[in-house]
Write a protein that holds these residues in place. Structure first.
Motif, mmCIF file in Angstrom:
data_model
loop_
_atom_site.group_PDB
_atom_site.id
_atom_site.type_symbol
_atom_site.label_atom_id
_atom_site.label_comp_id
_atom_site.label_asym_id
_atom_site.label_seq_id
_atom_site.Cartn_x
_atom_site.Cartn_y
_atom_site.Cartn_z
ATOM 1 N N GLU A 130 0.800 -0.976 -0.133
ATOM 2 C CA GLU A 130 0.037 -0.020 -0.123
ATOM 3 C C GLU A 130 0.870 1.182 0.028
ATOM 4 O O GLU A 130 0.133 2.292 -0.060
ATOM 5 C CB GLU A 130 -1.216 -0.177 1.304
ATOM 6 N N THR A 131 2.197 1.168 -0.071
ATOM 7 C CA THR A 131 2.936 2.502 0.211
ATOM 8 C C THR A 131 3.218 3.165 -1.131
ATOM 9 O O THR A 131 3.136 4.246 -1.098
ATOM 10 C CB THR A 131 4.163 2.056 0.546
ATOM 11 N N SER A 132 2.567 2.493 -2.409
ATOM 12 C CA SER A 132 2.799 3.209 -3.423
ATOM 13 C C SER A 132 1.772 4.644 -3.501
ATOM 14 O O SER A 132 1.984 5.652 -4.071
ATOM 15 C CB SER A 132 2.668 2.115 -4.855
ATOM 16 N N LEU A 133 0.728 4.465 -3.025
ATOM 17 C CA LEU A 133 -0.296 5.642 -2.697
ATOM 18 C C LEU A 133 0.063 6.719 -2.161
ATOM 19 O O LEU A 133 0.312 7.487 -2.182
ATOM 20 C CB LEU A 133 -1.859 4.831 -2.413
ATOM 21 N N ILE A 134 0.926 6.299 -0.971
ATOM 22 C CA ILE A 134 1.167 7.160 0.046
ATOM 23 C C ILE A 134 2.644 7.992 -0.777
ATOM 24 O O ILE A 134 2.566 9.089 -0.585
ATOM 25 C CB ILE A 134 1.589 6.475 1.545
ATOM 26 N N ASP A 135 3.232 7.009 -1.217
ATOM 27 C CA ASP A 135 4.634 7.741 -2.116
ATOM 28 C C ASP A 135 3.829 8.738 -3.179
ATOM 29 O O ASP A 135 4.438 9.918 -3.378
ATOM 30 C CB ASP A 135 5.096 6.792 -2.931
ATOM 31 N N GLU A 136 3.096 8.380 -3.772
ATOM 32 C CA GLU A 136 2.187 9.348 -4.581
ATOM 33 C C GLU A 136 1.309 10.558 -4.118
ATOM 34 O O GLU A 136 1.789 11.645 -4.493
ATOM 35 C CB GLU A 136 1.130 8.757 -5.547
ATOM 36 N N LEU A 137 1.129 10.453 -2.834
ATOM 37 C CA LEU A 137 0.387 11.524 -2.256
ATOM 38 C C LEU A 137 1.634 12.492 -1.596
ATOM 39 O O LEU A 137 1.779 13.742 -1.833
ATOM 40 C CB LEU A 137 -0.106 11.201 -1.064
ATOM 41 N N LEU A 138 2.817 11.854 -1.294
ATOM 42 C CA LEU A 138 3.987 12.651 -0.908
ATOM 43 C C LEU A 138 4.560 13.450 -2.192
ATOM 44 O O LEU A 138 4.861 14.461 -1.867
ATOM 45 C CB LEU A 138 5.063 11.746 -0.149
ATOM 46 N N ARG A 139 4.418 12.877 -3.261
ATOM 47 C CA ARG A 139 4.870 13.476 -4.346
ATOM 48 C C ARG A 139 4.184 14.765 -4.841
ATOM 49 O O ARG A 139 4.711 15.775 -4.948
ATOM 50 C CB ARG A 139 4.974 12.278 -5.631
#
Length: 157
Positions: A130-139
């Motif tokens: 699930e970290t890819s969505l958080i990475d996108e939000l961080l970006r």
């Protein structure tokens, strides 16, 4: 134990307040470029709300590694308690207290910094899948920060 679902609920509420703040700032902006930036950021915050709804619906329980029991719960609780939008403050009222586009941009920069800090912590509460969505939000939040900073350098006092 601090549940990821609680953190997602808080993150969603934080994004709702951010959306309302950006919309209120757009409504009161004097500079057209600043107004358009705030309007777009309000739309992006609305998209983040949908992202958190989706993430919360699929999030599996996850216990992050800790140095001592309760470490991560204490950390996330501290982030929640020190959030830029305390529970008793409404974003529209706060926006009404800001007197200039420059002040609004400075406040929005602080908002984005808080979001980056919170989402970085949130990343450790979700499973690796699930970290890819958080990475996108961080970006996206980093991009917001850069855009706000650029606008601040261009706005007239």
């Amino acid at each position: 134990m601090f549940r990821a679902s609680e953190v997602f609920a808080f993150a969603r509420a934080m994004e709702e307040k951010g959306r309302a703040f950006y919309q209120a700032m757009a409504d009161g902006a004097r500079d057209d470029k600043v107004r358009r930036l705030f309007e777009r950021l309000a739309l992006e915050e609305a998209r983040h709300i949908r992202d958190f709804d989706e993430l919360a619906s699929t999030a599996a329980p996850y216990d992050p590694p800790e140095s001592y029991p309760g470490e991560y719960e204490a950390y996330m609780q501290a982030l929640v308690d020190s959030n830029i939008f305390p529970k008793d403050i409404q974003p529209e009222a706060l926006a009404g207290q800001i007197g200039s586009d420059k002040e609004a941009l400075n406040f929005a920069i602080q908002l984005e910094k808080e979001a980056l800090l919170f989402f970085s912590g949130l990343k450790n509460l979700v499973s690796l899948t699930e970290t890819s969505l958080i990475d996108e939000l961080l970006r996206q939040e980093r991009r917001h920060l850069c855009e706000l900073h650029s606008a601040l350098e261009e706005v007239q006092p």
